[in-house]
Design a protein around this motif. Structure first.
Motif, PDB file in Angstrom:
ATOM      1  N   UNK A 295       0.837  -1.203   0.000  1.00  0.00           N
ATOM      2  CA  UNK A 295       0.000   0.000   0.000  1.00  0.00           C
ATOM      3  C   UNK A 295       0.869   1.249   0.000  1.00  0.00           C
ATOM      4  N   UNK A 296       0.359   2.313  -0.642  1.00  0.00           N
ATOM      5  CA  UNK A 296       1.022   3.613  -0.619  1.00  0.00           C
ATOM      6  C   UNK A 296       2.501   3.545  -0.936  1.00  0.00           C
ATOM      7  N   UNK A 300       6.916   1.029  -3.125  1.00  0.00           N
ATOM      8  CA  UNK A 300       8.177   1.534  -3.671  1.00  0.00           C
ATOM      9  C   UNK A 300       9.357   1.170  -2.760  1.00  0.00           C
ATOM     10  N   UNK A 301       9.133   1.247  -1.455  1.00  0.00           N
ATOM     11  CA  UNK A 301      10.185   0.855  -0.514  1.00  0.00           C
ATOM     12  C   UNK A 301      10.512  -0.628  -0.677  1.00  0.00           C
ATOM     13  N   UNK A 327       1.625   3.836 -10.209  1.00  0.00           N
ATOM     14  CA  UNK A 327       2.100   5.217 -10.386  1.00  0.00           C
ATOM     15  C   UNK A 327       2.217   5.937  -9.046  1.00  0.00           C
ATOM     16  N   UNK A 328       3.168   6.857  -8.970  1.00  0.00           N
ATOM     17  CA  UNK A 328       3.323   7.603  -7.728  1.00  0.00           C
ATOM     18  C   UNK A 328       2.091   8.437  -7.460  1.00  0.00           C
ATOM     19  N   UNK A 329       1.719   8.515  -6.192  1.00  0.00           N
ATOM     20  CA  UNK A 329       0.599   9.324  -5.740  1.00  0.00           C
ATOM     21  C   UNK A 329       1.138  10.336  -4.731  1.00  0.00           C
ATOM     22  N   UNK A 330       0.374  11.388  -4.397  1.00  0.00           N
ATOM     23  CA  UNK A 330       0.879  12.361  -3.432  1.00  0.00           C
ATOM     24  C   UNK A 330       1.349  11.688  -2.154  1.00  0.00           C
ATOM     25  N   UNK A 337      10.900   7.783  -6.661  1.00  0.00           N
ATOM     26  CA  UNK A 337      12.123   8.218  -7.333  1.00  0.00           C
ATOM     27  C   UNK A 337      13.328   7.379  -6.943  1.00  0.00           C
ATOM     28  N   UNK A 338      13.428   7.061  -5.656  1.00  0.00           N
ATOM     29  CA  UNK A 338      14.529   6.216  -5.187  1.00  0.00           C
ATOM     30  C   UNK A 338      14.465   4.840  -5.837  1.00  0.00           C
ATOM     31  N   UNK A 339      13.269   4.268  -5.904  1.00  0.00           N
ATOM     32  CA  UNK A 339      13.106   2.938  -6.502  1.00  0.00           C
ATOM     33  C   UNK A 339      13.522   2.931  -7.967  1.00  0.00           C
TER      34      UNK A 339
END
Length: 552
Positions: A295-296, A300-301, A327-330, A337-339
């Motif tokens: 989630x969230x 990406x982490x 896709x990235x969300x707020x 970006x790191x991923x």
């Protein structure tokens, strides 16, 4: 006639944290209770939820909580709400299962959850309710109509109009929505996030063509990142894997649990023999699709950890193709970006699906127009979106013939009051503060903890301590000064020496004036040291004076 109030404690002029309230006379109905993810400068904060103070003050009036679908932006704050208010929850079976899993994990007990059908009529007390299925990225999503003597108050939830949907968990029954419109709608609240996007969202929400290009161009392993609650995109990925004869490994216990719920409800069945059990997974397999979900920002982490070689199960190879279908969300920009950066370091083929290329399943202009056309509301309230989106949504309503005076754009905490069938006032405003969540615990709503963290991050800290005689106030040891993130001590001996002198002089002054207390002396020294450091360095670090008193 019924006196009606409409307000939102979250979701207006922001993305996420949706919580709406309808008050009819003395009865209060809550629709959704969501969270949002913190901005990159909200250090140590994991979640942001609405300020629940107003509900706590009126908890005896809460008759029901409705959760319209299973995404964090509408259900993530529910456990915190249920700790404050013992009210029944009404939702569809899949969402009920998601809620029960979450409440069990958080040890929240004695909650009544009533399972309703997506298209049904039911009562809360003596008040008539109607649910209607809508098409969203997770099955069992629904809109809600609450009866009043002035007409129905309708929440359209989050939706798109897609005539090609066949799966019963995703369909929209337009006839049922039209029937509500024929009975009379007093107020309609509809989402605004895509209110600037022309046309219908469908078919631009589908990822199949982009997935297919990747599958066609490689015989090697494919890794797909997904938000675990985006079941529509999950199904597209599974169907593409089946089409190309690939096995699938689902790397995420929560995702697997959610799919089990969906299968039991017959909303979707995983193809036979397509899934690789976690015990059978081999990192050397090629003809496999790995689904990495969470989630969230956690997705990406999780993928970044894999890319950096820190995961125990999966290791990225330069022959891999990675599809970022989340896709990235707020609130996730930094982690995303790191991923991406780490994936490029690994030399893999990366395909991204931004919201500019593949739309999320939210209502665009024509979707909103169709909902307004079917329901024909007297009053219209844009919800769920930044202020520019609320205004764009209001303009759509004007185009559909709703009088500008009957379109109400609100801020969080602003109350629209309706009496005798007319809008009386929007002057009442409830003061709200975001509630910041660190782990599973509340931080303060005033933001003091967050502010301290920002100071530590930007200007550092200075700790200065002395040991004094409890009786005479004579300095026995120190001063000892520690500086972190302010100035390099070896280059600032004079400055640090003066900091210690200020503390000693403050203690001596308070003793001489016979008004010494430990707290007062520390507070005075803090202010004087802060002014001195700002004059010398231009920084405003956190100053922590420590005075230890011992008996000699």
């Amino acid at each position: 006639m019924d006196k009606i109030k409409f307000l939102a404690l979250g979701g207006l002029d922001e993305e996420g944290k949706n919580l709406n309230i309808v008050e009819i006379n003395d009865d209060m109905y809550i629709v959704d209770a969501g969270l949002k993810y913190p901005k990159s400068d909200q250090l140590g904060v994991e979640e942001v939820i609405p300020d629940l103070s107003y509900i706590k003050k009126n908890k005896n009036r809460v008759r029901a909580i409705f959760i319209t679908h299973g995404h964090d932006d509408v259900v993530g704050a529910l456990p915190y709400l249920l700790k404050e208010v013992k009210a029944p929850v009404y939702t569809t079976p899949l969402v009920a299962n998601i809620i029960e899993d979450d409440l069990r994990a958080r040890k929240v007990k004695n909650v009544k959850i009533f399972r309703i059908k997506r298209d049904s009529k039911f009562k809360v007390g003596s008040r008539q309710m109607i649910s209607f299925g809508v098409t969203h990225s997770i099955p069992d999503s629904f809109g809600l109509a609450i009866a009043s003597d002035q007409g129905y108050i309708v929440f359209a939830s989050e939706f798109i109009i897609d005539f090609n949907i066949q799966n019963k968990g995703f369909t929209t029954e337009l006839a049922n929505i039209s029937d509500i419109g024929k009975k009379g709608v007093f107020l309609l609240a509809a989402e605004s996030g895509y209110a600037k996007h022309e046309g219908f969202t469908s078919p631009h929400h589908r990822t199949s063509r982009r997935l297919e290009r990747v599958f066609e161009n490689t015989d090697n392993r494919i890794i797909v990142t997904l938000y675990e609650q985006n079941i529509f995109r999950f199904i597209e990925t599974i169907e593409m894997a089946q089409k190309f004869g690939r096995k699938v490994f689902i790397y995420g216990d929560a995702q697997r649990r959610l799919i089990t719920h969906i299968e039991k409800l017959n909303y979707y069945k995983m193809p036979e023999n397509i899934e690789i059990d976690t015990k059978e997974f081999d990192n050397t397999d090629e003809n496999v699709v790995i689904i990495v979900s969470d989630v969230g920002p956690n997705v990406f982490r999780k993928m970044a950890k894999i890319a950096m070689g820190e995961d125990l199960k999966i290791e990225v190879r330069d022959t891999d193709s990675v599809i970022v279908a989340s896709p990235e969300i707020p609130g996730t920009e930094q982690e995303a970006g790191l991923m991406i950066n780490e994936l490029y370091k690994d030399g893999v083929q990366v395909t991204t699906m931004s919201y500019k290329e593949v739309l999320a399943m939210h209502a665009s202009v024509e979707d909103i127009k169709m909902m307004i056309s079917l329901l024909k509301p007297k009053y219209y309230v844009p919800v769920k979106g930044e202020y520019q989106h609320l205004v764009a949504n209001a303009n759509i309503a004007v185009e559909m013939g709703i009088s500008a005076g009957n379109i109400v754009i609100l801020d969080n905490g602003q109350v629209a009051t309706f009496e005798e069938g007319r809008l009386k006032s929007t002057k009442e405003v409830i003061k709200l503060e975001d509630v910041l969540i660190d782990g599973k615990d509340h931080l303060d709503t005033s933001g003091l903890v967050l502010r301290d963290r920002q100071i530590l991050a930007t200007d550092g800290t200075i700790i200065v301590g002395v040991v004094i005689n409890n009786k005479t106030k004579e300095v026995l040891g120190g001063p000892d000064i520690q500086s972190r993130g302010v100035i390099y001590l070896k280059d600032a001996d004079n400055v640090m020496s003066e900091v210690g002198t200020i503390l000693e002089n403050t203690i001596a002054k308070f003793k001489e004036e016979r008004r010494y207390t430990n707290v007062d002396a520390r507070n005075e020294a803090r202010d004087l040291i802060a002014k001195y450091i700002f004059k010398q360095t231009g920084k405003r670090p956190m100053i922590l004076p420590v005075i230890i008193e011992i008996n000699v």
